[in-house]
Structure formats: structure tokens, C-alpha cells
Design a protein around this motif. Structure first.
Motif, PDB file in Angstrom:
ATOM      1  N   PRO A 105     -11.277 102.893  14.122  1.00  0.00           N
ATOM      2  CA  PRO A 105     -12.379 102.851  13.034  1.00  0.00           C
ATOM      3  C   PRO A 105     -11.918 102.410  11.657  1.00  0.00           C
ATOM      4  O   PRO A 105     -10.902 103.389  11.350  1.00  0.00           O
ATOM      5  CB  PRO A 105     -13.386 103.888  13.143  1.00  0.00           C
ATOM      6  N   TRP A 106     -12.797 101.690  10.793  1.00  0.00           N
ATOM      7  CA  TRP A 106     -12.274 101.431   9.321  1.00  0.00           C
ATOM      8  C   TRP A 106     -12.676 102.446   8.641  1.00  0.00           C
ATOM      9  O   TRP A 106     -13.866 103.111   9.063  1.00  0.00           O
ATOM     10  CB  TRP A 106     -12.785 100.035   8.962  1.00  0.00           C
ATOM     11  N   GLY A 107     -12.342 102.783   7.357  1.00  0.00           N
ATOM     12  CA  GLY A 107     -12.766 103.918   6.523  1.00  0.00           C
ATOM     13  C   GLY A 107     -14.177 103.553   5.932  1.00  0.00           C
ATOM     14  O   GLY A 107     -14.773 104.424   5.523  1.00  0.00           O
ATOM     15  N   ASP A 108     -14.543 102.346   5.921  1.00  0.00           N
ATOM     16  CA  ASP A 108     -15.956 101.705   5.526  1.00  0.00           C
ATOM     17  C   ASP A 108     -17.012 102.382   6.440  1.00  0.00           C
ATOM     18  O   ASP A 108     -18.366 102.246   6.078  1.00  0.00           O
ATOM     19  CB  ASP A 108     -15.826 100.304   5.306  1.00  0.00           C
ATOM     20  N   GLY A 109     -16.718 102.984   7.652  1.00  0.00           N
ATOM     21  CA  GLY A 109     -17.797 103.343   8.449  1.00  0.00           C
ATOM     22  C   GLY A 109     -18.513 102.216   9.415  1.00  0.00           C
ATOM     23  O   GLY A 109     -19.620 102.542   9.868  1.00  0.00           O
TER      24      GLY A 109
END
Length: 144
Positions: A105-109
Motif C-alpha cells: 500500500p502507498w503512503g497516500d492511503g
């Protein structure tokens, strides 16, 4: 008993079914990790998990990685380890031919990337191009 080529063809057939079910048609090649990769909205996670369930049925998290076979732990380390939200997905025997996935998963959620690579390789110069073919990724041009 199956030959190595027969075992690999079964792996690639399973990966072809994953590609057909995957919620995106966009696949790229990650040269650093020697994986195919696709990013999707995190809202499509349920469909994505259903798509990879057959090919990558075993899930390892950072918390459970210590109990994984040595070959699984070594691969996780080679890929930079697992953070709390990341998962290492595994298909096939720990020490045999198969595919692995990196669910990151990316940090942007809002986005997640699945990278798919191969473990237990016997012929990298044959198997990696076949992986790219399965996911419709053009091979790099050879020397002129």
C-alpha cells in the motif's frame, strides 16, 4: 513426477488467470526487483485479493515473517523487508518453483501496488521473459 518445465508452465498458467481477473490491465516491469507490477485504487483491494488468491494463497506479514521458512524470510530481506502494512504473498512450496507477490500500500492511503516475481528459479533467462510475456510486457530490445 513433473519436469521443471511442466511445473513452470503450471505456475505461468495460474499467473495468466490472475492477470485475467486483476482489476486493471496496466502492468509494468520493475527491473530492480525483477517483478511485474500493477497499481490500483485501494478501493479495489477485495477484487484484487480474489484475483491473486489461487496463485498466491499464503500471506506473510511483518508480524508473522519470523515463523516463515528460511527461503521466504530471505526473499523478504532481498526485497527490503516488510513494513507493517505490507504483505509477502507466496505460491508454491517454500523451496520449490513458484511465484511471490509484494502487496505494498502507498503512503497516500488510496493506492496499492502488487509486484509479482518468481522464486526457486532454475533458468532465469527463460523464466523472466516468460513472466513478462504472461503479463503482456514487451521485452527490452537486445543489442544491435
Amino acid at each position: 513426477m513433473s519436469t521443471p518445465d511442466e511445473m513452470w508452465e503450471a505456475v505461468f498458467a495460474t499467473l495468466a488467470r490472475l492477470r485475467e481477473r486483476w482489476p486493471s490491465t496496466d502492468w509494468t516491469y520493475d527491473r530492480r526487483l525483477r517483478c511485474v507490477a500493477s497499481s490500483i485504487p485501494l478501493a479495489n483491494a477485495e477484487a484484487a485479493r480474489a484475483a491473486f488468491a489461487e496463485a498466491l494463497p499464503t500471506v506473510w506479514t511483518a508480524e508473522k515473517l519470523g515463523g516463515a521458512p528460511a527461503s521466504v524470510q530471505a526473499l523478504a530481506e532481498t526485497c527490503g523487508g516488510l513494513r507493517a502494512s505490507q504483505q509477502l504473498l507466496w505460491g508454491g512450496d517454500a523451496d520449490g518453483a513458484g511465484a511471490f507477490g509484494l502487496w505494498w500500500p502507498w503512503g497516500d492511503g488510496t493506492t496499492v501496488t502488487l509486484r509479482i516475481g518468481l522464486h526457486g528459479l532454475d533458468q532465469p533467462k527463460v523464466r523472466y521473459p516468460r513472466l513478462r510475456d504472461v503479463f503482456g510486457i514487451a521485452q527490452a530490445p537486445g543489442p544491435a
